[in-house]
Design a protein around this motif. Structure first.
Motif, short mmCIF file in Angstrom:
data_model
loop_
_atom_site.label_atom_id
_atom_site.label_comp_id
_atom_site.label_asym_id
_atom_site.label_seq_id
_atom_site.Cartn_x
_atom_site.Cartn_y
_atom_site.Cartn_z
N VAL A 1 -2.37 -4.35 -5.82
CA VAL A 1 -2.74 -5.58 -5.13
C VAL A 1 -4.20 -5.55 -4.70
N GLU A 2 -4.75 -4.32 -4.52
CA GLU A 2 -6.18 -4.21 -4.21
C GLU A 2 -7.04 -4.45 -5.44
N GLY A 3 -6.44 -4.29 -6.63
CA GLY A 3 -7.15 -4.52 -7.88
C GLY A 3 -7.96 -3.35 -8.38
N ASN A 4 -7.92 -2.22 -7.67
CA ASN A 4 -8.77 -1.08 -8.04
C ASN A 4 -8.07 -0.06 -8.92
N ASP A 5 -6.82 -0.31 -9.29
CA ASP A 5 -6.09 0.66 -10.10
C ASP A 5 -4.99 -0.08 -10.86
N CYS A 6 -4.44 0.61 -11.86
CA CYS A 6 -3.31 0.08 -12.62
C CYS A 6 -2.21 1.14 -12.66
N GLY B 1 4.28 -3.98 -5.64
CA GLY B 1 2.91 -3.72 -5.24
C GLY B 1 2.65 -3.91 -3.76
N TRP B 2 3.26 -4.95 -3.17
CA TRP B 2 3.03 -5.20 -1.75
C TRP B 2 3.74 -4.16 -0.89
N LEU B 3 4.84 -3.62 -1.36
CA LEU B 3 5.52 -2.55 -0.63
C LEU B 3 4.61 -1.32 -0.55
N ILE B 4 4.01 -0.95 -1.67
CA ILE B 4 3.09 0.20 -1.70
C ILE B 4 1.87 -0.09 -0.84
N TRP B 5 1.37 -1.32 -0.87
CA TRP B 5 0.22 -1.70 -0.04
C TRP B 5 0.55 -1.51 1.44
N LEU B 6 1.75 -1.91 1.85
CA LEU B 6 2.17 -1.74 3.24
C LEU B 6 2.26 -0.27 3.62
N PHE B 7 2.78 0.56 2.74
CA PHE B 7 2.81 2.00 3.02
C PHE B 7 1.40 2.52 3.25
#
Length: 813
Positions: free
Chosen positions: A406-411, A768-774
């Protein structure tokens, strides 16, 4: 005085132009000798004037490593000096040789790497689009830097006679290229041209008045451009084409044509699952989606995967049909990966400027992609016309799929197949060299094996739900014999007693490796290990905490796990916490019908009648009244067809169902969770940060095992929905609640269990948003380990199984 040496180069060094590279290097150094392919990799014999170059070994090895072709992967260079007075088979020939040559490959016990297919290189594309070039408009143009490999190879070494190109004899011009070490097509095994190579064929199935450009048996090669123009004409008219790619057929239609997209969904029996798209170039991609630098790099890579990208605003339906990716915030887009695709997309760009094409696997929903020409009868049920060719595909390879963070810096990888498979890794520090085969699981299956100190993950096979995929699994096991000559000393499978792959691997063991040991590895421990392995955590490192969230896997206690807090290492683990188990009402039906999981939680709070009176505005409660809840209550009480599960995937299904998303059923796995994820954005999550739900937890003082009471959030959600809170807000509050609760449990456990890393794995962790929250909430002293190359889903299970067995073998020694 001359010195003599033999050098073995291990790694991905066949089919990438490595021998002509060595030929040029030897001439540059002024060495005589020869180079050849064998089953170990590449073998080099050198006659060196050592008086002129005392550092011959160091300089030559550095050049082999540092100047190797782009597609090559040099894992090891073994240099051995040959005693000039010794009895050595090659020594006499080496002493007499003048100059440097490339010799014919030699068979043997397989040790070298099998290469993945590679996207067309820029030089070959120039040939295809140059009217003065003899390969102008030739859709099978390739060289040592690009083209098919894994999809066409039958056995090693990687020579033409062992590929599906064996039936195409090269013309004199192609033969000269093939034999010229200075040519980029030197020993390019699929090398061909219009005069001697595979040919296209266009066949129309349905009656049409516009058939002037086709013939019953297809067009001759010089008419390739006309054939492509006819295909684009069909697509612009709203027809559906089946087009043969590297690893199978795709169904293709105009992504801006509602009628064509609707027809395609009907024919595939695929009502909701998003379609993949193909764009002609990066400018077109950026017209439809937000493309980060990381995403652009992946799209332009030699693998050319599908990349899931955030949609760029709302586009007119005439440009992109709502039916392409209904209820999704992302589009899956890829760029052309073969000359045929490049020709098609360049012509399509002229026919319908700025438009995308749907490029989805040619199959009925739940069935594998069609890849053989003898399945034309099946294609007739799906497509109006087929564009095919006569180069056989040896193994089916689905398109690989990646997703931007979600940050766009990785895949991160969601599916590893075409362009990546077979995927090779070196074992982290401390692991023993073994010959081991791992079966993987029944869902999103890939087989993996360890040979020496390397792990190889084979291509994506899919879910073992039908005969065709089960057949593909058996064929992949045969690859181990033909392609890799694997003789496993150890075989691993999952603990699930009902897995098809367990039955098949036992049959394989009986036939090919009766002396091999057999080990069962718990599903979620394998998830934990796969993430540790990808992050190169050495064997013997301190224990980590694993938060493993997925659909389900068979647990140590005989129930189905899926929302787990584990503490352990590669070789062992203990279960410190989990989502509170709930019955899967109706057994496997609960994995496909979210309302069942909702009812499993609702029934713990109050009677359905009382809840409806308390929350009269909640539609999903009234819908539950139409379901056979009395029967489900009776089944749960008796334990009939209602096994207990701590599944995080089923929790997401329940939350989606209470929000009236996919209430009755899901048309594909993970649909409900994807709908919830698709409602989120950073602004919404930050806005709802302090409004998150509260999930109750209990800790057993004897075992320190924590139970997270998922049912405790249901009254809070019902209250919000009754007050007309948006579904997006509910999703945001739920996501924040789940991550807060899991990290709070981790913090409490850390008082008694020491750990520096928290591993996040399992299919739910593709959210993706779950990982972002972590990442937002994890304390700074904790490092989160996540997936990038290996999918977080069950495709990586086999890798984790291998790590567990290898670690245990060390402890046995």
């Amino acid at each position: 005085m001359n010195a003599y040496a033999q050098i073995t180069v291990f790694g991905a060094v066949q089919g990438v132009g490595f021998r002509p590279f060595v030929w040029q290097l030897a001439r540059q150094f002024g060495y005589s000798g020869w180079v050849l392919n064998n089953a170990s990799g590449v073998k080099i014999f050198l006659k060196i004037n050592s008086e002129n170059n005392p550092e011959a070994e160091k300089q030559f090895v550095e050049a082999l490593r540092g100047q190797a072709p782009a597609l090559a992967q040099v894992d090891q260079v073994l240099w051995e000096w040959i005693d000039p007075n010794a009895t050595h088979r090659e020594l006499t020939e080496l002493k007499d040789c003048c100059g440097f040559t490339i010799q014919k490959s030699r068979p043997g016990l397989m040790q070298t790497a099998v290469l993945a297919d590679a996207t067309t290189c820029s030089a070959c594309l120039r040939d295809v689009f140059d009217p003065e070039n003899r390969r102008y408009g030739y859709p099978f143009t390739n060289c040592t830097h690009c083209g098919p490999r894994y999809s066409i190879i039958r056995s090693m070494p990687y020579d033409r006679e062992y590929t599906s190109m064996a039936g195409f004899n090269m013309c004199p011009v192609c033969q000269r290229e093939y034999q010229d070490p200075s040519d980029r097509r030197f020993h390019a095994q699929p090398n061909a041209c219009p005069a001697c190579g595979p040919q296209l064929r266009l066949t129309q199935f349905l009656p049409s008045s516009e058939t002037s450009h086709t013939q019953e048996n297809g067009l001759s090669q010089p008419d390739n451009w006309r054939m492509i123009e006819q295909v684009c004409h069909y697509l612009a008219k709203g027809l559906i084409l089946a087009i043969k790619g590297l690893g199978g057929f795709h169904l293709v239609c105009d992504a801006g044509n509602d009628s064509a997209c609707r027809t395609l969904r009907q024919r595939k029996s695929r009502p909701q699952k998003p379609f993949a798209l193909m764009a002609s170039d990066m400018d077109i991609v950026k017209r439809y989606a937000k493309v980060s630098k990381a995403a652009e790099k992946k799209l332009n890579s030699t693998q050319a995967p599908i990349v899931l990208l955030p949609k760029l605003g709302k586009l007119p339906p005439s440009e992109l049909s709502e039916l392409v990716a209904p209820n999704q915030s992302r589009l899956g887009i890829m760029l052309p990966n073969t000359p045929l695709h490049s020709m098609l997309m360049s012509t399509w760009a002229k026919t319908c400027p700025n438009r995308l094409l749907v490029f989805t696997s040619a199959n009925l929903s739940g069935y594998p992609q069609i890849y053989r020409d003898d399945k034309e009868a099946e294609l007739m049920q799906l497509a109006d016309a087929v564009l095919t060719h006569n180069r056989p595909i040896i193994r089916r390879l689905e398109d690989s799929v990646m997703k931007t963070s979600v940050e766009g810096n990785d895949c991160e990888a969601l599916r590893q197949s075409r362009g990546f498979a077979p995927l090779r890794f070196t074992m982290p520090e401390g692991f023993p060299s073994l010959n081991t085969l791992a079966s993987g699981g029944d869902l999103k299956n890939s087989i993996a094996f360890q040979k020496g100190n390397e792990i190889t993950l084979l291509h994506f096979l899919g879910d073992m739900e039908n005969f065709d995929i089960q057949t593909a699994y058996g064929e992949a096991l045969q690859d181990l014999q033909q392609l890799y000559q694997l003789k496993p000393e150890h075989i691993i499978t999952d603990k699930h007693p009902g897995y098809y792959v367990k039955e098949e691997i036992l049959r394989y063991r009986e036939k090919h490796a009766p002396a091999a040991t057999l080990t069962e590895i718990q599903h979620h421990h394998a998830h934990l290990n796969a993430c540790l392995f990808e992050n190169a955590i050495p064997l013997g490192s301190p224990p980590v905490l694993g938060i493993i969230l997925d659909g389900l896997g068979f647990g140590e206690d005989g129930t189905f796990w899926g929302g787990e807090i584990l503490y352990g290492t590669y070789d062992h683990f203990i279960r410190l916490g989990n989502l509170a188990p709930r019955p899967l009402l109706g057994g496997d039906k609960a994995n496909k019908e979210p309302w069942r999981n909702l009812y499993a939680l609702v029934r713990t709070q109050d009677s359905l009648e009382n809840l409806i009176q308390r929350y009269p505005q909640v539609k999903s409660l009234r819908q539950l009244q139409t379901k056979p809840t009395d029967l489900l209550d009776s089944m749960s009480k008796s334990g009939l067809n209602s096994p207990l599960s701590s599944s995080a995937g089923r929790l997401f299904d329940a939350v989606a169902a209470v929000c009236d998303l996919c209430f009755d059923s899901m048309s594909y796995e993970g649909e409900a969770a994807m709908r919830l994820e698709g409602l989120l954005n950073e602004e919404l999550l930050l806005k709802e940060w302090e409004n998150a739900y509260f999930m109750q937890t209990e800790t057993n003082p004897q075992s320190n095992r924590q139970l997270l009471d998922t049912a405790s959030i249901i009254p809070q959600i019902l209250k919000d929905l009754n007050n007309h809170l948006s579904v997006g807000q509910v999703s945001a509050r739920f996501h924040i609640c789940l991550v807060k609760t899991l990290l709070k449990s981790a913090e409490q456990l850390r008082e008694k269990f020491s750990f520096q890393y928290i591993v996040l794995s399992g299919g739910v962790c593709q959210n993706g948003w779950l990982i972002w929250l972590f990442r937002q909430m994890a304390p700074p002293e904790i490092t989160l380990l996540t997936h990038r190359k290996l999918p977080a889903n069950d495709q990586s299970i086999a890798v984790g199984q291998l790590c567990a067995l290898a670690a245990r073998r060390v402890n046995l020694c």
